[in-house]
Design a protein around this motif. Sequence first.
Motif, mmCIF file in Angstrom:
data_model
loop_
_atom_site.group_PDB
_atom_site.id
_atom_site.type_symbol
_atom_site.label_atom_id
_atom_site.label_comp_id
_atom_site.label_asym_id
_atom_site.label_seq_id
_atom_site.Cartn_x
_atom_site.Cartn_y
_atom_site.Cartn_z
ATOM 1 N N UNK A 70 0.909 -1.280 -0.027
ATOM 2 C CA UNK A 70 -0.151 -0.123 -0.098
ATOM 3 C C UNK A 70 0.926 1.363 0.086
ATOM 4 N N UNK A 71 1.826 1.235 0.730
ATOM 5 C CA UNK A 71 2.727 2.515 0.931
ATOM 6 C C UNK A 71 3.489 2.635 -0.407
ATOM 7 N N UNK A 72 3.818 1.631 -1.096
ATOM 8 C CA UNK A 72 4.695 1.521 -2.262
ATOM 9 C C UNK A 72 3.474 2.369 -3.569
ATOM 10 N N UNK A 73 2.226 1.835 -3.394
ATOM 11 C CA UNK A 73 1.431 2.582 -4.340
ATOM 12 C C UNK A 73 1.285 3.592 -4.227
ATOM 13 N N UNK A 74 1.388 4.481 -3.046
ATOM 14 C CA UNK A 74 1.176 5.769 -2.811
ATOM 15 C C UNK A 74 2.308 6.427 -3.230
ATOM 16 N N UNK A 75 3.674 5.850 -3.086
ATOM 17 C CA UNK A 75 4.883 6.400 -3.500
ATOM 18 C C UNK A 75 4.838 6.449 -5.095
ATOM 19 N N UNK A 110 7.553 1.669 -13.111
ATOM 20 C CA UNK A 110 8.207 0.129 -13.300
ATOM 21 C C UNK A 110 9.388 0.172 -12.811
ATOM 22 N N UNK A 111 10.266 1.117 -12.860
ATOM 23 C CA UNK A 111 11.459 0.923 -12.095
ATOM 24 C C UNK A 111 11.624 0.997 -10.812
ATOM 25 N N UNK A 112 10.863 1.945 -10.040
ATOM 26 C CA UNK A 112 10.976 1.826 -8.684
ATOM 27 C C UNK A 112 10.069 0.705 -8.147
ATOM 28 N N UNK A 113 9.164 0.151 -9.028
ATOM 29 C CA UNK A 113 8.444 -0.960 -8.511
ATOM 30 C C UNK A 113 9.139 -2.345 -8.502
ATOM 31 N N UNK A 114 10.075 -2.314 -9.567
ATOM 32 C CA UNK A 114 11.080 -3.542 -9.551
ATOM 33 C C UNK A 114 12.059 -3.552 -8.317
ATOM 34 N N UNK A 115 12.633 -2.139 -8.097
ATOM 35 C CA UNK A 115 13.473 -1.946 -6.937
ATOM 36 C C UNK A 115 12.628 -2.315 -5.518
ATOM 37 N N UNK A 154 0.243 -6.022 -9.311
ATOM 38 C CA UNK A 154 -1.101 -5.699 -9.458
ATOM 39 C C UNK A 154 -1.174 -4.015 -9.198
ATOM 40 N N UNK A 155 -0.337 -3.852 -8.299
ATOM 41 C CA UNK A 155 -0.085 -2.184 -7.815
ATOM 42 C C UNK A 155 0.038 -1.625 -9.341
ATOM 43 N N UNK A 156 0.856 -1.814 -10.246
ATOM 44 C CA UNK A 156 1.195 -1.334 -11.298
ATOM 45 C C UNK A 156 0.044 -1.486 -12.506
ATOM 46 N N UNK A 157 -0.593 -2.623 -12.296
ATOM 47 C CA UNK A 157 -1.931 -2.574 -13.088
ATOM 48 C C UNK A 157 -2.906 -1.437 -12.893
ATOM 49 N N UNK A 158 -3.092 -1.303 -11.462
ATOM 50 C CA UNK A 158 -4.003 -0.527 -11.065
ATOM 51 C C UNK A 158 -3.746 1.052 -11.403
#
Length: 275
Positions: free
Chosen positions: A38-43, A206-211, A225-229
């Motif tokens: 959840x906090x990653x989604x906000x970031x 996508x870069x930060x998500x992969x990190x 799933x967060x990226x898809x949203x």
Amino acid sequence: MVAAGLLLLADARLPAGGHVHSGSLEAAVRAGVVTDVPSLHGFLRGRLVSAGLVAAAFAAAATRLAESLDGGDAACWAELDAELDARTPAAGQRLASRQQGRGLLRTLPGRAVRRGAESVAGAADAAARGAAGLGAAGLGGADLSAADLGAAGVSDAEVDAGAVLAALRAGCPAGAHHSLAFGAGAAILGGSAEDAAVAIALASVTGPASAAVRLLALDPFAVQSTLTSLASTVDSVAATAATPLPWAELPDEGAPALDLLADTHATLSDTLFVS
């Protein structure tokens, strides 16, 4: 349609991209700002609508500039670079952006590439067949003249990769910002300004998500799933970014927290990522 070469430039596995740069995500993790999905989604959303929007707008502008050049104009690239520099207040972000730009330029072809050669020839071939009453054998697109292409309503325009890259490097002697290098690459590889905006907007998350997966050992399916949203937001940001505007009027959305995290990263020890 986004060209495959352009998608490769935006791939998080590119050595000059998300593979070694976290987009300040590592500093956010160290600060306890990002701890879970959840906090990653906000970031990611915050980064997308601020730094991502600015980066996408400049990538689109750079694509149009590369397409408009006839032999290269270093002064134009210098002016566009200065506009982006003014929108990047954190020294850490400027350094990371230029590092990524230099790395990305190493992956681009240095010769002239005809944009959409196969589709242009194919469309002209089909039009010529129709005009001449020929069958499926056609005339052979590779042999068509500029007049044939014009009669088909298509352009034989091409980007002189060597001239564009020489002008870009001359105009940005300290290293081109990542968005400018990406825009030049998009034009060279057959992508449009709209394609470049979509690719850069998507890469901004996508870069930060992969990190995050590597730094926090998050469930990769939950992160995906967060990226898809965020997909519809990526589309919206890219559409805004691709709007042709005078360079001084391009988006300038700031993100002070990201600026602080970018500069904080340089003070951290034992980091996994460069930025």
